[in-house]
Design a protein around this motif. Structure first.
Motif, short mmCIF file in Angstrom:
data_model
loop_
_atom_site.label_atom_id
_atom_site.label_comp_id
_atom_site.label_asym_id
_atom_site.label_seq_id
_atom_site.Cartn_x
_atom_site.Cartn_y
_atom_site.Cartn_z
N TYR A 156 0.84 -1.21 0.00
CA TYR A 156 0.00 0.00 0.00
C TYR A 156 0.87 1.26 0.00
O TYR A 156 0.60 2.23 -0.70
CB TYR A 156 -0.90 -0.02 1.23
N LYS A 157 1.96 1.21 0.77
CA LYS A 157 2.84 2.37 0.87
C LYS A 157 3.80 2.47 -0.31
O LYS A 157 4.09 3.55 -0.81
CB LYS A 157 3.65 2.30 2.19
N GLN A 158 4.33 1.31 -0.74
CA GLN A 158 5.38 1.31 -1.76
C GLN A 158 4.84 1.40 -3.19
O GLN A 158 5.44 2.04 -4.04
CB GLN A 158 6.23 0.03 -1.62
N ILE A 159 3.72 0.73 -3.47
CA ILE A 159 3.26 0.60 -4.85
C ILE A 159 1.94 1.32 -5.11
O ILE A 159 1.74 1.88 -6.19
CB ILE A 159 3.15 -0.90 -5.24
N GLY A 160 1.02 1.33 -4.14
CA GLY A 160 -0.21 2.07 -4.35
C GLY A 160 -1.45 1.35 -3.86
O GLY A 160 -1.46 0.16 -3.58
N LYS A 161 -2.53 2.12 -3.78
CA LYS A 161 -3.79 1.64 -3.23
C LYS A 161 -4.42 0.54 -4.08
O LYS A 161 -4.86 -0.49 -3.56
CB LYS A 161 -4.75 2.82 -3.10
N THR A 162 -4.47 0.74 -5.40
CA THR A 162 -5.11 -0.23 -6.29
C THR A 162 -4.42 -1.58 -6.23
O THR A 162 -5.08 -2.62 -6.12
CB THR A 162 -5.11 0.28 -7.75
N THR B 32 -4.33 -7.08 -4.35
CA THR B 32 -3.56 -8.14 -3.69
C THR B 32 -4.32 -8.71 -2.50
O THR B 32 -4.39 -9.93 -2.32
CB THR B 32 -2.19 -7.60 -3.25
N LEU B 33 -4.88 -7.84 -1.68
CA LEU B 33 -5.63 -8.28 -0.49
C LEU B 33 -6.82 -9.15 -0.91
O LEU B 33 -7.06 -10.21 -0.32
CB LEU B 33 -6.12 -7.07 0.31
N TYR B 34 -7.55 -8.71 -1.92
CA TYR B 34 -8.70 -9.47 -2.40
C TYR B 34 -8.26 -10.85 -2.92
O TYR B 34 -8.87 -11.87 -2.59
CB TYR B 34 -9.43 -8.70 -3.51
N GLY B 35 -7.18 -10.87 -3.71
CA GLY B 35 -6.67 -12.13 -4.25
C GLY B 35 -6.25 -13.09 -3.15
O GLY B 35 -6.53 -14.30 -3.22
N ILE B 36 -5.58 -12.58 -2.12
CA ILE B 36 -5.12 -13.42 -1.01
C ILE B 36 -6.30 -13.98 -0.22
O ILE B 36 -6.29 -15.14 0.20
CB ILE B 36 -4.16 -12.62 -0.10
N ILE B 37 -7.34 -13.15 -0.03
CA ILE B 37 -8.55 -13.62 0.69
C ILE B 37 -9.21 -14.76 -0.09
O ILE B 37 -9.56 -15.80 0.49
CB ILE B 37 -9.55 -12.45 0.89
N VAL B 38 -9.36 -14.58 -1.42
CA VAL B 38 -9.96 -15.62 -2.25
C VAL B 38 -9.11 -16.89 -2.21
O VAL B 38 -9.63 -18.01 -2.05
CB VAL B 38 -10.12 -15.14 -3.72
N VAL C 139 -3.45 -13.02 -12.17
CA VAL C 139 -3.55 -12.00 -11.12
C VAL C 139 -2.53 -10.88 -11.33
O VAL C 139 -2.86 -9.69 -11.21
CB VAL C 139 -3.35 -12.64 -9.72
N ILE C 140 -1.29 -11.23 -11.69
CA ILE C 140 -0.27 -10.21 -11.95
C ILE C 140 -0.66 -9.35 -13.14
O ILE C 140 -0.50 -8.13 -13.13
CB ILE C 140 1.10 -10.88 -12.20
N ARG C 141 -1.21 -10.00 -14.19
CA ARG C 141 -1.59 -9.27 -15.40
C ARG C 141 -2.67 -8.23 -15.12
O ARG C 141 -2.74 -7.20 -15.79
CB ARG C 141 -2.06 -10.27 -16.45
N TYR C 142 -3.50 -8.51 -14.12
CA TYR C 142 -4.59 -7.59 -13.82
C TYR C 142 -4.37 -6.81 -12.52
O TYR C 142 -5.31 -6.43 -11.84
CB TYR C 142 -5.93 -8.34 -13.82
N GLY C 143 -3.11 -6.59 -12.20
CA GLY C 143 -2.76 -5.59 -11.20
C GLY C 143 -2.70 -6.03 -9.76
O GLY C 143 -2.80 -5.20 -8.85
N GLY C 144 -2.52 -7.32 -9.49
CA GLY C 144 -2.42 -7.78 -8.12
C GLY C 144 -1.26 -8.72 -7.91
O GLY C 144 -0.41 -8.90 -8.78
N SER C 145 -1.22 -9.34 -6.75
CA SER C 145 -0.17 -10.32 -6.43
C SER C 145 -0.75 -11.30 -5.42
O SER C 145 -1.67 -10.97 -4.67
CB SER C 145 1.05 -9.62 -5.84
N LEU C 146 -0.24 -12.54 -5.43
CA LEU C 146 -0.71 -13.55 -4.49
C LEU C 146 0.39 -13.98 -3.53
O LEU C 146 0.24 -14.95 -2.80
CB LEU C 146 -1.25 -14.77 -5.25
#
Length: 304
Positions: free
Chosen positions: A92-98, A103-109, A145-152
């Motif tokens: 959140y601090k280093q890369i951004g809110k989106t 990432t948080l949503y992906g990890i929860i799923v 997930v990486i292609r659409y802006g997140g990380s797991l």
């Protein structure tokens, strides 16, 4: 009166554009949510249906979570969620809110689906098949997930953070980190499982690259020739690709040079080389991979 009508029409036009923009934004958000859900689900399938039942691990935080789950008997999803939470705040601090929210949503799923799939029996008992196909399914999921802006996995975020303090690149830090984790699998499970884990990690790594870059890989071509006009016309007529002419100057000769730039896909590379050779066997040709192409007139024209 006419001016008032024109002003009213302009306001209506602006309002329509705002509505269209909101609609487009909503579609992108829904698309991102659906695809991150798909990616996280595929990763969970790769883990719980292929790798984990055969005691084969993945790299990064997921690999640590698999070993802790095996040692303690607790659910894998619990450790995946717990260990990745600190990286959510770092991201959140280093890369951004989106990025952080994706990432948080992906990890929860991922955490929920791994818990749901845990009772499901392994698809295969063959460890090599499980390592290869588990790596493929997992790699496709992570790549989406990486292609659409997140990380797991928080490993990449950790590597970015350490990159400023250590004399290593992000890729080198991730590699060192994962080799340490995969090597630890030899002590937790057995050394043959650690070697199978290396196979699964390598397959997943290559699959992620393919998924992120796409199967229709693009390439850029730079051509310098005295017959630049003939080559450019041939590329447009025979490949259906647009070209751009750039004025250049030879550093040794000082002569003016016409540089041709164009973008092709990997299936057209051989044909491009053939065209250049036919028009000018001594022409300079450089071809490089491109991760992504947007805008312009890259879309291929029909060749009659």
């Amino acid at each position: 009166m006419i001016e008032a009508d024109e002003k009213s029409l302009e306001e209506q036009k602006q309002m329509i554009e705002k509505i269209q923009h909101r609609s487009l934004t909503k579609r992108k958000i829904i698309q991102r949510i659906l695809l991150i859900t798909l990616g996280a689900t595929l990763m969970a399938v790769g883990l719980e249906i292929f790798l984990v039942p055969n005691k084969v691990i993945d790299g990064g935080i997921t690999g640590i979570s698999i070993m802790l789950s095996y040692i303690t008997g607790w659910k894998l999803g619990f450790f995946i969620f717990l260990l990745n939470i600190p990286f959510f705040f770092i991201g959140y601090k280093q890369i951004g809110k989106t990025f952080a929210l994706s990432t948080l949503y992906g990890i929860i799923v991922l955490s929920i689906v791994t818990s749901l799939l845990h009772p499901v029996p392994a698809f295969t008992q063959d460890i090599l098949l499980a390592s290869v196909f588990g790596g493929i399914v997992l790699g496709i999921g992570v790549g989406i997930v990486i292609r659409y802006g997140g990380s797991l996995d928080g490993t990449e975020i950790l590597a970015i953070l350490f990159n400023n303090k250590l004399p290593f690149s992000v890729g080198e830090i991730i590699m060192i980190f994962n080799l340490f984790i995969l090597g630890s699998a030899g002590f937790v499970f057995t050394w043959d499982r650690a070697m199978y884990s290396l196979i699964a990690y390598f397959v997943a790594f290559k699959t992620i690259d393919i998924t992120v870059a796409g199967f229709d890989e693009s390439k850029s071509a730079w051509i310098i020739s005295d017959n630049s006009k003939q080559i450019g016309d041939s590329i447009m007529s025979r490949l259906g690709r647009g070209v751009t002419y750039i004025n250049g100057e030879g550093a040794f000769s000082g002569d003016d040079k016409k540089v041709i730039f164009c973008v092709i896909n990997r299936l057209e590379e051989a044909k491009l080389k053939e065209i250049v050779t036919e028009c000018d066997p001594s022409a300079f040709l450089a071809v490089a991979d491109i991760a992504e192409v947007r805008g312009g007139r890259f879309k291929k024209k029909d060749i009659h």
